[in-house]
Design a protein around this motif. Structure first.
Motif, PDB file in Angstrom:
ATOM      1  N   TYR A 411      35.871  18.229  23.963  1.00  0.00           N
ATOM      2  CA  TYR A 411      35.302  17.187  24.800  1.00  0.00           C
ATOM      3  C   TYR A 411      33.842  17.252  25.194  1.00  0.00           C
ATOM      4  O   TYR A 411      33.467  16.769  26.218  1.00  0.00           O
ATOM      5  CB  TYR A 411      36.183  17.081  26.045  1.00  0.00           C
ATOM      6  N   ALA A 412      32.965  17.886  24.463  1.00  0.00           N
ATOM      7  CA  ALA A 412      31.560  17.819  24.843  1.00  0.00           C
ATOM      8  C   ALA A 412      30.739  17.649  23.584  1.00  0.00           C
ATOM      9  O   ALA A 412      29.561  17.970  23.565  1.00  0.00           O
ATOM     10  CB  ALA A 412      31.164  19.068  25.601  1.00  0.00           C
ATOM     11  N   ASN A 416      26.311  14.433  27.245  1.00  0.00           N
ATOM     12  CA  ASN A 416      25.500  13.571  28.102  1.00  0.00           C
ATOM     13  C   ASN A 416      24.590  14.480  28.922  1.00  0.00           C
ATOM     14  O   ASN A 416      24.575  15.694  28.727  1.00  0.00           O
ATOM     15  CB  ASN A 416      26.390  12.681  28.976  1.00  0.00           C
ATOM     16  N   SER A 418      24.701  15.699  31.750  1.00  0.00           N
ATOM     17  CA  SER A 418      25.238  16.784  32.577  1.00  0.00           C
ATOM     18  C   SER A 418      26.104  17.770  31.779  1.00  0.00           C
ATOM     19  O   SER A 418      26.674  18.696  32.344  1.00  0.00           O
ATOM     20  CB  SER A 418      26.038  16.207  33.751  1.00  0.00           C
ATOM     21  N   THR A 419      26.208  17.588  30.470  1.00  0.00           N
ATOM     22  CA  THR A 419      27.003  18.511  29.658  1.00  0.00           C
ATOM     23  C   THR A 419      26.308  19.860  29.564  1.00  0.00           C
ATOM     24  O   THR A 419      25.101  19.927  29.326  1.00  0.00           O
ATOM     25  CB  THR A 419      27.169  17.950  28.230  1.00  0.00           C
ATOM     26  N   GLU A 423      30.191  24.186  27.779  1.00  0.00           N
ATOM     27  CA  GLU A 423      31.222  23.205  27.437  1.00  0.00           C
ATOM     28  C   GLU A 423      31.228  22.902  25.942  1.00  0.00           C
ATOM     29  O   GLU A 423      32.273  22.757  25.327  1.00  0.00           O
ATOM     30  CB  GLU A 423      30.990  21.902  28.223  1.00  0.00           C
TER      31      GLU A 423
END
Ligand SMILES: *[C@@H]1O[C@H](CO)[C@@H](O)[C@H](O)[C@H]1NC(C)=O
Ligand SMILES: *[C@@H]1O[C@H](CO)[C@@H](O)[C@H](O)[C@H]1NC(C)=O
Ligand SMILES: *[C@@H]1O[C@H](CO)[C@@H](O)[C@H](O)[C@H]1NC(C)=O
Ligand SMILES: *[C@@H]1O[C@H](CO)[C@@H](O)[C@H](O)[C@H]1NC(C)=O
Length: 517
Positions: A411-412, A416, A418-419, A423
């Motif tokens: 899921y990263a 974005n 803030s990733t 992650e």
């Protein structure tokens, strides 16, 4: 009773999945990862390299941000041109036994056959190939993966002109001469079937030609040009392989294949019409290129639907074409339901419209598999076994390599603001994905399919064509400021799997549920 049966079936399937091991694959099986020249090399103007169509295309700025999602380009990419030694170390560190990469045509022949040979380009690939072999990594070399000298576009419209067959064979023969003493696996084209669509049917890739309603382009004709481009690619492959067999094969002992982009399709409804729709949708993908190179002509379903828009082979060409493949490469990512659009009413989607089918990713509100970060890509590992068995039946169990498989897993992989890097690197979903697809690949091998290798797409996060640097497929994370590479969890898992020293656990529950249905 039915419940008990399901339970039994479940535990049976479960036990066969849990045991995935290196030893489920033949000892000589190649485990690798892939890349392509434009996506990683950078150094786009160095050492006398000529401009490629992608160099030019990414530099054209449109009204807003140009042709690429993030306005980026491959000028620097991962700087592999300067860092190839470290990258070979990196491959070795995770135990890869093979590496799939492509040659930059304009680095070797800056102006195609209309100029000289660039010795610096030859030297770069010699160093790369030698470095790989020193580490016991087999090179699987793609002669053309999308990028071509811009010269050929400007001079004669590249793939729309039969002249490109001469340029391609000239380039390919030079590669056999220069590298063929060490390269044993040649792929003429990477995904020419997808390329013909992206360049001439839907548009989006240079030269960005298409017509309504398939896409919005300034020039082009989606009803004719994809088939003309494909025709030239097919003949270019056949002529190249013919040259290899006549002049190089006995001395060099390698083999020549072609890599096809292949989705898998399931019927939306269990009715004859939708089963036929599946057969049509498949025919317009792999058999479009493979049937001519095995049997001498296009699939009859294509001929029926496209009529005079599908070019014809002359009798001489038919003879030349037959049996011109030593192995098939398959790039597989997606599975869709398809519905018939000849007898049933439907909204036709651009991608599959030519086969008179429409595609969807759910049935009665239930998705076809687990959704990845890419809205159109679902995880359906059982498709791997099915498509291999389909090719085995149709093409007489010819050797196969899965030359690309992967996804935006963990899921990263579409980051974005803030990733965090942690992650991105924590891609446990990619591990499940690779394990599950390999599991189904091993089932096909157990049923007798002659599969000889598997390559994760991709070795490292790269310039992903019109998505630029916004999406991440790599086993290795790349920081595009410092260019530092960091192994993701999936790279560590792959290393352990390849080396065979860990019993690999369970497939995900979702994939098991899918198997049972
Ligand atoms: C595309 O070419 C076909 C065949 O020549 C022609 O009938 C058709 O009108 C052309 N379409 C466009 C959009 O130019
Ligand atoms: C599809 O229909 C046929 C009979 O028409 C049946 O034998 C088969 O089990 C059905 N398949 C599924 C998946 O429902
Ligand atoms: C950004 O991505 C992270 C995953 O890396 C996700 O949890 C978060 O919801 C996303 N934020 C936005 C604003 O999309
Ligand atoms: C990594 O992912 C797993 C499962 O998705 C999660 O349990 C774990 O907390 C994550 N670790 C980090 C460091 O983000």
């Amino acid at each position: 009773m039915a419940r008990l049966f399901l339970l039994l079936l479940f535990s049976l399937l479960h036990s066969s999945v849990t045991g995935l091991r290196r030893s489920d694959f033949p000892p000589s099986f190649l485990f690798g990862a892939g890349s392509s020249s434009y996506q990683i090399e950078g150094a786009y103007l160095e050492d006398n390299k000529g401009l490629s169509n992608w160099d030019v295309f990414t530099h054209i700025k449109g009204a807003s941000k140009g042709n690429i999602d993030d306005g980026s380009n491959g000028d620097m990419a991962t700087d592999h041109y300067h860092r190839y030694k470290d990258d070979i170390e990196m491959m070795h560190s995770i135990g890869l036994t093979s590496y799939k990469f492509s040659l930059s045509w304009s680095r070797i022949l800056p102006k195609g056959r209309f100029g000289g040979i660039n010795q610096a380009g030859i030297k770069f690939y010699n160093n790369l190939i030698n470095g790989l072999l020193e580490k016991g990594i087999q090179p699987l070399v793609t002669i053309n993966h999308y990028d071509i000298p811009e010269e050929l576009q400007e001079r004669y419209n590249s793939w729309l002109n039969p002249e490109i067959q001469e340029d391609f064979t000239y380039f390919a023969e030079l590669c056999f001469k220069m590298f063929g003493d060490r390269v044993k696996h040649w792929v003429t084209f990477n995904e020419p079937n997808l390329l013909a669509k992206l360049e001439y049917f839907i548009g989006g890739f240079p030269p960005n030609r298409c017509s309504e309603p398939n896409g919005k382009c300034d020039y082009g004709n989606s009803s004719t040009e994809p088939y003309i481009a494909a025709h030239n690619m097919i003949l270019a492959h056949a002529k190249t392989n013919n040259i290899y067999r006549k002049n190089y094969k006995s001395k060099q002992g390698g083999s020549v294949g072609i890599t096809i982009h292949m989705r898998w399709y399931e019927p939306l409804r269990n009715i004859t019409e939708d089963h036929l729709a599946v057969s049509r949708a498949l025919s317009f993908e792999a058999p479009w290129f493979l049937d001519p190179l095995f049997f001498g002509d296009y699939p009859h379903q294509m001929r029926q639907i496209l009529g005079p828009n599908l070019p014809k082979f002359t009798a001489g060409e038919e003879k030349l074409l037959k049996n011109q493949i030593d192995f098939i490469g398959v790039n597989h990512y997606q599975t869709f339901y398809v519905k018939d659009c000849i007898y049933s009413l439907c909204d036709i989607d651009p991608y599959t419209s030519e086969a008179l089918v429409s595609e969807s990713t759910e049935r009665n509100g239930i998705p076809i598999g687990k959704l990845t970060q890419d809205a159109n890509t679902y995880v359906v590992p059982s498709s791997m076994e099915k498509l291999v068995m389909y090719l085995k039946e149709r093409y007489n169990n010819i050797p196969l390599y899965i030359t690309e498989n992967g996804g935006l897993l963990g899921y990263a992989q579409i980051p974005n603001i803030s990733t965090t890097v942690e992650e991105i690197i924590n891609d446990t979903e990619r591990i499940n994905y690779i394990r599950d697809y390999l599991t189904y690949l091993s089932f096909a091998i157990r049923k007798g399919a002659d599969v000889r290798g598997y390559f994760v797409w991709s070795l490292m996060d790269s310039f992903e064509w019109i998505s630029g640097y916004t999406i991440k497929y790599g086993l290795f994370h790349v920081n595009f400021k410092s260019l530092k590479r960091t192994p993701k969890l999936s790279a560590k898992w792959y290393n352990k799997f390849i080396k065979g020293y860990e019993q690999i656990e369970i497939a995900s529950e979702e994939s098991l549920e899918h198997m049972v249905s």
